[in-house]
Scaffold this active site. Structure first.
Site, PDB file in Angstrom:
ATOM      1  N   ASP A  17       0.857  -1.205   0.000  1.00 54.89           N
ATOM      2  CA  ASP A  17       0.000   0.000   0.000  1.00 54.89           C
ATOM      3  C   ASP A  17       0.885   1.244   0.000  1.00 54.89           C
ATOM      4  O   ASP A  17       1.760   1.391   0.848  1.00 54.89           O
ATOM      5  CB  ASP A  17      -0.875  -0.028   1.267  1.00 54.89           C
ATOM      6  CG  ASP A  17      -1.930   1.066   1.276  1.00 54.89           C
ATOM      7  OD1 ASP A  17      -3.065   0.775   1.634  1.00 54.89           O
ATOM      8  OD2 ASP A  17      -1.610   2.223   0.942  1.00 54.89           O
ATOM      9  N   ASP A 112      -3.709   2.336  -5.391  1.00 51.70           N
ATOM     10  CA  ASP A 112      -2.436   2.321  -4.652  1.00 51.70           C
ATOM     11  C   ASP A 112      -2.182   1.093  -3.803  1.00 51.70           C
ATOM     12  O   ASP A 112      -1.237   1.073  -3.035  1.00 51.70           O
ATOM     13  CB  ASP A 112      -2.303   3.595  -3.808  1.00 51.70           C
ATOM     14  CG  ASP A 112      -2.899   3.443  -2.418  1.00 51.70           C
ATOM     15  OD1 ASP A 112      -3.963   2.817  -2.296  1.00 51.70           O
ATOM     16  OD2 ASP A 112      -2.277   3.936  -1.470  1.00 51.70           O
ATOM     17  N   GLU A 113      -3.013   0.069  -3.910  1.00 53.40           N
ATOM     18  CA  GLU A 113      -2.759  -1.105  -3.064  1.00 53.40           C
ATOM     19  C   GLU A 113      -3.136  -2.393  -3.778  1.00 53.40           C
ATOM     20  O   GLU A 113      -3.999  -2.407  -4.655  1.00 53.40           O
ATOM     21  CB  GLU A 113      -3.499  -1.005  -1.730  1.00 53.40           C
ATOM     22  CG  GLU A 113      -4.985  -0.948  -1.873  1.00 53.40           C
ATOM     23  CD  GLU A 113      -5.717  -0.846  -0.540  1.00 53.40           C
ATOM     24  OE1 GLU A 113      -5.464  -1.660   0.352  1.00 53.40           O
ATOM     25  OE2 GLU A 113      -6.565   0.052  -0.440  1.00 53.40           O
TER      26      GLU A 113
HETATM   27  P1  TTP Z   1      -5.326   5.055   1.085  1.00 53.95           P
HETATM   28  O1  TTP Z   1      -4.302   3.987   0.818  1.00 53.95           O
HETATM   29  O2  TTP Z   1      -6.472   4.734   1.995  1.00 53.95           O
HETATM   30  O3  TTP Z   1      -4.620   6.339   1.700  1.00 53.95           O
HETATM   31  P2  TTP Z   1      -3.216   6.984   1.383  1.00 53.95           P
HETATM   32  O4  TTP Z   1      -2.421   6.160   0.426  1.00 53.95           O
HETATM   33  O5  TTP Z   1      -3.444   8.396   0.960  1.00 53.95           O
HETATM   34  O6  TTP Z   1      -2.535   7.015   2.808  1.00 53.95           O
HETATM   35  P3  TTP Z   1      -1.901   5.806   3.645  1.00 53.95           P
HETATM   36  O7  TTP Z   1      -0.447   6.124   3.765  1.00 53.95           O
HETATM   37  O8  TTP Z   1      -2.608   5.855   4.958  1.00 53.95           O
HETATM   38  O9  TTP Z   1      -2.162   4.553   2.863  1.00 53.95           O
HETATM   39  O10 TTP Z   1      -5.939   5.560  -0.266  1.00 53.95           O
HETATM   40  C1  TTP Z   1      -5.157   5.693  -1.456  1.00 53.95           C
HETATM   41  C2  TTP Z   1      -5.610   6.876  -2.265  1.00 53.95           C
HETATM   42  O11 TTP Z   1      -6.986   6.747  -2.597  1.00 53.95           O
HETATM   43  C3  TTP Z   1      -5.456   8.188  -1.532  1.00 53.95           C
HETATM   44  O12 TTP Z   1      -4.162   8.760  -1.691  1.00 53.95           O
HETATM   45  C4  TTP Z   1      -6.553   9.014  -2.129  1.00 53.95           C
HETATM   46  C5  TTP Z   1      -7.622   8.025  -2.555  1.00 53.95           C
HETATM   47  N1  TTP Z   1      -8.746   8.058  -1.588  1.00 53.95           N
HETATM   48  C6  TTP Z   1      -9.851   8.839  -1.893  1.00 53.95           C
HETATM   49  O13 TTP Z   1      -9.902   9.461  -2.953  1.00 53.95           O
HETATM   50  N2  TTP Z   1     -10.875   8.910  -0.977  1.00 53.95           N
HETATM   51  C7  TTP Z   1     -10.853   8.225   0.213  1.00 53.95           C
HETATM   52  O14 TTP Z   1     -11.796   8.326   1.027  1.00 53.95           O
HETATM   53  C8  TTP Z   1      -9.698   7.407   0.514  1.00 53.95           C
HETATM   54  C9  TTP Z   1      -9.634   6.643   1.808  1.00 53.95           C
HETATM   55  C10 TTP Z   1      -8.681   7.352  -0.418  1.00 53.95           C
HETATM   56 MG    MG Z   2      -2.185   4.094   0.701  1.00 52.02          MG
END
Ligand code: TTP
Ligand code: MG
Length: 353
Positions: A17, A112-113
């Site tokens: 992730d 992203d994951e």
């Molecule tokens: P996430 O992996 O949940 O968050 P992140 O990568 O920004 O942070 P972390 O380091 O905690 O993993 O989500 C990935 C991307 O998806 C995030 O950068 C933006 C998008 N996203 C949205 O557009 N809306 C949302 O509610 C969430 C949770 C994520």
């Molecule tokens: Mg993330």
């Protein structure tokens, strides 16, 4: 001697992730933003919501799905940026190509994951070595960091990847699975959202350990059909395979009103348009749906859903619209201001699951 569930002996799964994904990309492309609270989603003067925030911004309590105006109140010095999807999609395809160097069994969960099944690696690398190499190659290619969880199944790997962010790596061995879960709040289990969390806490279940004292039969009395899943998950057991092909299980459209509305007519008009979009998708994909779900978010962000399942599957806009209208009468539309309306079709017929 602790008993280890046999399924924990058979597989090696990585959950990878990216860290603060959209925000990290924006910072990478504008180094003057480095070290600053950055919020990606839109302007605080608009009705946009936060998609993600840099770790500096998160210190102020800013998180995804919060309104940008609230984020600006929490951190007046935050820098608000619009979305640049082409950049996020490019980075996403780059990281996926790296995953595929190590295994064909890649299940993306979002841009992203992804889960990777690395049980049978061609060069016989250990899962930890693979995860480290992926981190390095992702950084070399994209100048972005990601975190990995390495475990015997998807449930554990997903929780693990979140434990040492950013640029972290967390391993859960089969013999550690139960102890790893023991003190965790049930909310950490992927699939338990705020509603289920509340339902479980109402019957006294807060952490995984709280569930352990109950037999499957006793759990069934408390939580019904979710008993078996909860029984296993709370012990860190999860036999779901890494799936490379997802069959879409629902399709919905939603829209935020420019201004919160009390007008039933305006909501009805929007419903009509959204139903047409959902219907067009179903017809294009040759799908028919048996369940229609209406979603209403009121001005205070409380969200309600209303659902109806029919004996006969449908795809026509007029039918979806009619059910949506009926479901609207079971909401407070017209009495409470509405912020967002959505309609979704699911329970498709004619598709192999
Ligand atoms: P996430 O992996 O949940 O968050 P992140 O990568 O920004 O942070 P972390 O380091 O905690 O993993 O989500 C990935 C991307 O998806 C995030 O950068 C933006 C998008 N996203 C949205 O557009 N809306 C949302 O509610 C969430 C949770 C994520
Ligand atoms: Mg993330």
């Amino acid at each position: 001697m602790i008993e280890i569930h046999p399924s924990l002996r058979t597989r090696k799964i990585i959950h990878f992730d990216m860290d603060a994904f959209y925000a990290s990309i924006e910072v990478r492309d504008d180094p003057s933003l480095r070290g600053k609270p950055v919020v990606v989603g839109g302007s605080p003067q608009s009705r946009a919501v936060v998609c993600t925030a840099s770790y500096e911004a998160r210190k102020y309590g800013i998180h995804s799905a919060m309104s940008c105006s609230k984020a600006a109140r929490l951190c007046p010095s935050a820098i608000f940026l619009p979305l640049h999807f082409e950049k996020y999609e490019l980075a996403s395809s780059q990281i996926r190509a790296i995953f595929h160097r190590y295994t064909d069994l890649v299940e993306p969960l979002s841009l992203d994951e992804a889960y990777l099944d690395v049980t049978h690696h061609k060069e016989g690398l250990y899962a930890v070595q693979i995860a480290k190499r992926i981190q390095e190659e992702v950084y070399e290619t994209t100048k972005l960091t990601g975190s990995a969880g390495i475990a015997p199944n998807k449930l554990l790997a997903k929780i693990a990847s979140d434990m040492r962010k950013p640029h972290g790596l967390t391993v859960v061995l089969p013999e550690q699975a139960a102890a790893f879960m023991q003190k965790l709040p049930l909310r950490k289990i992927h699939g338990i959202g705020p509603v289920t969390e509340k339902r479980l806490s109402d019957v006294g279940f807060i952490t995984c350990e709280d569930v352990w004292g109950f037999s499957l039969e006793a759990l069934q009395e408390k939580v019904g059909t979710q008993a078996s899943w909860l029984y296993q998950s709370a012990r860190g057991i999860d036999e779901r395979p890494v799936r490379t092909h997802w069959v879409r299980k629902s399709f919905g459209q939603e829209e935020t009103f420019a201004v919160d509305t009390l007008s039933v007519e305006e909501v009805t008009r929007k419903l009509h348009l959204l139903s047409q979009e959902v219907s067009a998708y179903l017809i294009r994909k040759k799908l028919q749906a048996k369940t229609v779900t209406l979603k209403v978010k009121y001005e205070d962000f409380t969200l309600v859903t209303r659902r109806r399942t029919l004996p006969i599957p449908l795809d026509e806009a007029t039918a979806i619209d009619a059910i949506g209208l009926e479901l609207l009468t079971a909401t407070e539309v017209g009495k409470r201001k509405v912020r967002l309306l959505g309609i979704a079709a699911s329970n498709f017929s004619g598709v192999p699951l």
